[in-house]
Design an enzyme around this catalytic site. Structure first.
Site: not given
Ligand code: NCD
Ligand code: ZN
Length: 348
Positions: A18, A139, A250, A16, A102, A177
């Protein structure tokens, strides 16, 4: 027994992540590529990644942003919307572009506005992805504003996740998460179609971290960190040897100016030292023997992929988390625990 000072495990994957896009992508990707062989890349760009063509183009931008010599495979995901097209997803998966789908409940977190407003809108699509064996990554927080933010995960289980699993008993679901003992218990009690990722930060901090020495936006993410008993339940789960729990950072970078703002956004950028943070947790729990399964074996097994053949080595030599990472264009991002000491160091 002599203290363990080094550990070699199969190269881990991040289930996971970003990575963002553009300058931010180029700044953060090397950290992940240094540690992980593969990562499930979140599709919450603006606009979100909803088509195979967009995912393929994004995958190419990630490949182009890799440092020379890096070996890293991004696994792409499709952002589920109310009007998602099942053929687009199933065909994109068959073509090897989408690894997973997702589900963001609309409004639950950063860039989730285009998410699903009502599960009834996507039942047909879920039927098809169940049939095609495509994992659904969830999520897991209710978006009901009347529910206390610290209870949104637990309420999501009752209102959405449990009914979803009941309706789609063959659907592979990753509860992403997870942050509560409620989630741990639910995952343990559910069948083999349900697994969960756990972040390093939720294993290391509880909700006090948000308020220590004043309001600290760099400890704010969604789902928000919970009370200490929940953190302890997560630690127990990841070292338990139960294969349903695996690594997902995450890591969610945001420009410093977007975090240190009147309305700071959610997301913790843990990528720079992620594997070291996890190693520390397993070491503190006296469970380094369980680290490889959590980091490198359980995820591939759930996804039906082979584990990586290469290995990584960590040594207990200490080190520190880097300070602010600069991004082209004058922006900076602050890593989780920036500048703080690390007990474990990844050996290159
Ligand atoms: C994530 C993001 O910034 O894209 N933020 C977070 O707090 N984890 C989005 C997510 O996974 O919830
Ligand atoms: Zn995330």
């Amino acid at each position: 027994m002599a203290e363990t000072t080094g550990i070699t495990i199969r190269r881990p994957d991040d289930w996971h992540l970003h990575l963002r896009d553009g300058d931010m992508l180029r700044a953060v990707l090397p950290f992940t590529a240094r540690q992980f062989a593969r990562a499930i890349v979140m599709p919450n760009l603006a606009p979100p990644v909803t088509t195979a063509a967009a995912a393929e183009a994004y995958r190419q931008r990630i490949a182009d942003a890799l440092p020379p010599g890096a070996s890293f495979t991004p696994l792409m995901t499709c952002y589920l919307t109310d009007d998602a097209d099942a053929d687009e997803i199933v065909d994109g998966h068959a073509a090897g572009i989408f690894t997973a789908v997702k589900l963001y409940p609309a409004g639950a977190t950063t860039n989730s506005a285009n998410g699903v407003t009502d599960m009834d809108n996507v039942l047909g699509v879920l039927e098809r992805i169940q049939e095609a064996g495509i994992p659904l990554l969830v999520h897991g927080e209710t978006t009901d504003p009347d529910v206390d933010i610290f209870h949104r995960e637990a309420v999501f289980i009752d209102r959405t996740l449990a009914p979803l699993l009941e309706r789609f008993p063959g659907l592979k679901v990753v509860f992403e998460h997870i942050t509560t003992s409620d989630a741990v218990d639910f995952v343990l009690a559910a069948g083999d179609t349900l697994a969960a990722t756990v972040t390093a930060h939720h294993l290391m901090i509880n909700r006090n971290a948000l308020f220590e020495g004043g309001l600290n936006p760099h400890m704010y993410c969604l789902p928000v960190a919970k009370r200490e008993p929940h953190r302890l339940a997560l630690r127990k789960a990841v070292v338990s040897g139960v294969a349903k729990f695996f690594l997902g950072t995450d890591s969610a970078p945001h420009a410093l100016s977007a975090k240190e703002a009147a309305c700071g956004c959610a997301g913790i950028f843990s990528a720079p030292s992620a594997v070291e943070h996890y190693a520390q947790v397993f070491d503190e729990e006296g469970a380094l023997d369980q680290f490889e399964a959590f980091a490198s074996l359980n995820g591939p097994m759930f996804y039906g992929l082979a584990a990586n053949d290469e290995t990584i080595t960590l040594k207990k030599t200490g080190g520190s988390v880097p300070g602010d990472v600069s991004v082209e264009g004058g922006v900076a991002v602050k890593p989780f625990l920036a500048g703080q000491p690390l007990t474990w160091a990844l050996v290159d």
